[in-house]
Design a protein around this motif. Structure first.
Motif, short mmCIF file in Angstrom:
data_model
loop_
_atom_site.label_atom_id
_atom_site.label_comp_id
_atom_site.label_asym_id
_atom_site.label_seq_id
_atom_site.Cartn_x
_atom_site.Cartn_y
_atom_site.Cartn_z
N PHE A 61 0.86 -1.08 0.00
CA PHE A 61 0.11 -0.02 0.03
C PHE A 61 0.91 1.33 -0.04
CE2 PHE A 61 0.57 -0.91 4.38
CZ PHE A 61 0.88 0.24 5.01
N ALA A 62 0.35 2.47 -0.45
CA ALA A 62 1.11 3.57 -0.71
C ALA A 62 0.78 4.61 0.45
CB ALA A 62 0.78 4.08 -1.97
N VAL A 63 1.81 5.38 0.88
CA VAL A 63 1.60 6.30 2.03
C VAL A 63 2.18 7.54 1.65
CG1 VAL A 63 2.29 7.06 4.31
CG2 VAL A 63 1.60 4.56 3.66
N ALA A 64 1.47 8.72 1.61
CA ALA A 64 1.78 10.05 1.10
C ALA A 64 2.65 10.67 2.15
CB ALA A 64 0.69 10.69 0.38
N THR A 65 3.86 11.43 2.07
CA THR A 65 4.46 12.01 2.89
C THR A 65 3.95 13.49 3.16
OG1 THR A 65 6.21 12.86 1.60
CG2 THR A 65 6.36 10.70 2.53
N VAL A 152 -4.84 -10.05 4.77
CA VAL A 152 -3.72 -8.90 4.53
C VAL A 152 -4.36 -7.68 4.44
CG1 VAL A 152 -3.25 -9.25 2.06
CG2 VAL A 152 -1.41 -8.53 3.73
N GLU A 153 -5.73 -7.49 3.44
CA GLU A 153 -6.04 -6.38 3.17
C GLU A 153 -6.70 -5.77 4.64
OE1 GLU A 153 -6.52 -4.57 0.56
OE2 GLU A 153 -6.13 -5.95 -1.14
N ARG A 154 -7.23 -6.71 5.44
CA ARG A 154 -7.89 -6.21 6.72
C ARG A 154 -6.50 -5.72 7.37
NH1 ARG A 154 -12.29 -7.28 9.95
NH2 ARG A 154 -11.77 -5.79 12.05
N VAL A 155 -5.47 -6.34 7.66
CA VAL A 155 -4.48 -5.92 8.29
C VAL A 155 -4.05 -4.34 7.76
CG1 VAL A 155 -1.87 -6.18 8.64
CG2 VAL A 155 -3.27 -7.80 9.08
N ILE A 156 -3.69 -4.25 6.53
CA ILE A 156 -3.46 -2.84 5.92
C ILE A 156 -4.67 -1.82 6.30
CG2 ILE A 156 -3.46 -1.47 3.89
CD1 ILE A 156 -1.93 -4.23 2.54
N GLY A 157 -5.89 -2.28 6.24
CA GLY A 157 -7.00 -1.35 7.00
C GLY A 157 -6.69 -0.81 8.23
N SER A 158 -6.31 -1.78 9.04
CA SER A 158 -6.17 -1.65 10.45
C SER A 158 -4.88 -0.63 10.50
CB SER A 158 -5.95 -2.99 11.35
OG SER A 158 -7.02 -3.71 11.02
N VAL A 159 -3.72 -0.87 9.96
CA VAL A 159 -2.60 0.05 10.11
C VAL A 159 -3.11 1.31 9.72
CG1 VAL A 159 -0.65 0.59 9.11
CG2 VAL A 159 -1.00 -1.87 9.53
N ARG A 160 -4.03 1.56 8.70
CA ARG A 160 -4.38 2.93 8.34
C ARG A 160 -5.21 3.78 9.39
NH1 ARG A 160 -2.91 4.63 3.27
NH2 ARG A 160 -2.65 2.92 1.67
N ARG A 161 -6.38 2.86 9.84
CA ARG A 161 -7.52 3.13 10.66
C ARG A 161 -6.82 3.67 12.01
NH1 ARG A 161 -10.41 -0.69 7.72
NH2 ARG A 161 -10.07 -2.09 9.58
N ASP A 165 -3.76 7.40 9.78
CA ASP A 165 -4.78 8.33 9.59
C ASP A 165 -4.76 9.45 10.39
OD1 ASP A 165 -5.68 6.80 7.29
OD2 ASP A 165 -7.68 6.29 8.19
N TYR A 166 -3.84 9.35 11.66
CA TYR A 166 -3.73 10.27 12.54
C TYR A 166 -2.24 10.83 12.74
CZ TYR A 166 -8.12 8.19 13.89
OH TYR A 166 -9.19 7.42 13.98
N ILE A 167 -1.21 10.31 11.80
CA ILE A 167 0.10 10.92 11.85
C ILE A 167 0.45 11.21 10.32
CG2 ILE A 167 2.26 10.03 12.29
CD1 ILE A 167 1.20 7.73 14.28
N VAL A 168 1.20 12.53 10.70
CA VAL A 168 1.64 12.98 9.38
C VAL A 168 3.34 12.57 9.02
CG1 VAL A 168 2.50 15.34 8.23
CG2 VAL A 168 0.40 15.21 9.70
N LEU A 179 5.71 2.22 11.82
CA LEU A 179 5.18 0.94 11.65
C LEU A 179 5.70 0.08 12.46
CD1 LEU A 179 5.15 1.05 7.56
CD2 LEU A 179 3.35 1.17 9.38
N SER A 180 7.17 0.30 12.83
CA SER A 180 7.72 -0.62 13.92
C SER A 180 6.99 -0.61 15.29
CB SER A 180 9.31 -0.40 14.06
OG SER A 180 9.86 -0.49 13.09
N SER A 181 6.57 0.63 15.74
CA SER A 181 5.99 0.90 16.91
C SER A 181 4.30 -0.03 16.69
CB SER A 181 5.66 2.38 17.20
OG SER A 181 4.69 2.38 18.32
N TYR A 182 3.57 0.43 15.67
CA TYR A 182 2.63 -0.23 15.62
C TYR A 182 2.58 -1.85 15.46
CZ TYR A 182 -2.12 -1.46 13.89
OH TYR A 182 -3.53 -2.17 13.89
N VAL A 183 3.49 -2.31 14.70
CA VAL A 183 3.58 -3.73 14.52
C VAL A 183 3.82 -4.41 15.84
CG1 VAL A 183 5.01 -5.58 13.44
CG2 VAL A 183 4.12 -3.90 12.29
#
Length: 231
Positions: A61-65, A152-161, A165-168, A179-183
């Motif tokens: 999945f893609a993440v915009a900086t 894996v789609e559900r995991v990606i959705g969880s990472v975003r939600r 979604d709350y971090i720049v 991501l290391s912290s979230y994992v």
């Protein structure tokens, strides 16, 4: 029995009934069996369930900086315990880079039997040859069918939600740290419905008599873990 065992015919079901003490004829069994058209075949859901221990899934999945640069995140998930066995970040997801991620995710003899993926063009010749050399069978989903790679789609959705979604995100290094912290939170603290509300790395139940409850901030204070502190 007929519904639960799609590959069984009347003789097999009749034999099971005899073992259970039911004295009926095979003709009676055949009369009340579920009628099917064509040769029975397992559904996609039953395949995923039956091969749970031997399936891993890969997706990106893609993440915009903050500077509008796109970074790509790869996630490799083991289906059995919903463990994220590998994640990494890059600006250029080439086939060579992706094949290296698979090698890093499954060292020595830990490769799964199946690797589930979509039809992204990034999975090129080098990737397919590396997977084949590791003895892994690729299972490619149908076009425009993300539901076939639902875990894996559900995991990606969880990472975003629950995180992104709350971090720049400022750069690649920052994204990797977040991501290391979230994992770590995902594996050790977050309960999962599919695991009977346990964690991928099993989390012990603490009896009430152990002590008072304390709160531990995780993922930059977005989430918390609660545990009992021994007196």
């Amino acid at each position: 029995m007929s519904v639960a065992n799609r590959l069984w015919g009347a003789p097999r079901i009749h034999g099971e009934l005899l073992k259970l003490g039911f004295q009926v004829s095979q003709a009676t069994v055949a009369k009340y069996m579920v009628r099917r058209v064509g040769v029975p075949s397992p559904t996609w859901r039953s395949f995923l369930r039956d091969q749970l221990d031997g399936i891993s899934a890969i997706d990106m999945f893609a993440v915009a900086t903050a500077s509008f640069r796109l970074l790509y995140v790869i996630v490799i998930l083991n289906h059995a315990r919903r463990r994220i066995v590998r994640f990494d970040v890059t600006q250029h997801p080439t086939a060579a880079w992706l094949s290296r991620q698979v090698t890093e995710a499954f060292p020595w003899d830990t490769a799964p039997r199946y690797l589930l993926r979509d039809r992204d063009a990034s999975y090129g010749f080098l990737f397919r040859k590396r997977v084949e050399a590791m003895g892994i069978t690729e299972v490619v989903t149908a076009p425009r069918s993300p539901w076939q790679n639902a875990y894996v789609e559900r995991v990606i959705g969880s990472v975003r939600r629950e995180c992104l979604d709350y971090i720049v995100i400022f750069n690649e290094r920052h994204l990797r740290r977040v991501l290391s912290s979230y994992v770590d939170y995902y594996h050790r603290s977050r309960t999962h419905l599919s695991l009977n509300k346990d964690c991928p790395e099993p989390r012990p139940i603490q009896p009430r008599k152990v002590g008072r409850i304390i709160e531990i901030p995780q993922v930059g204070n977005l989430h918390h873990r609660y545990r009992r502190l021994a007196a």
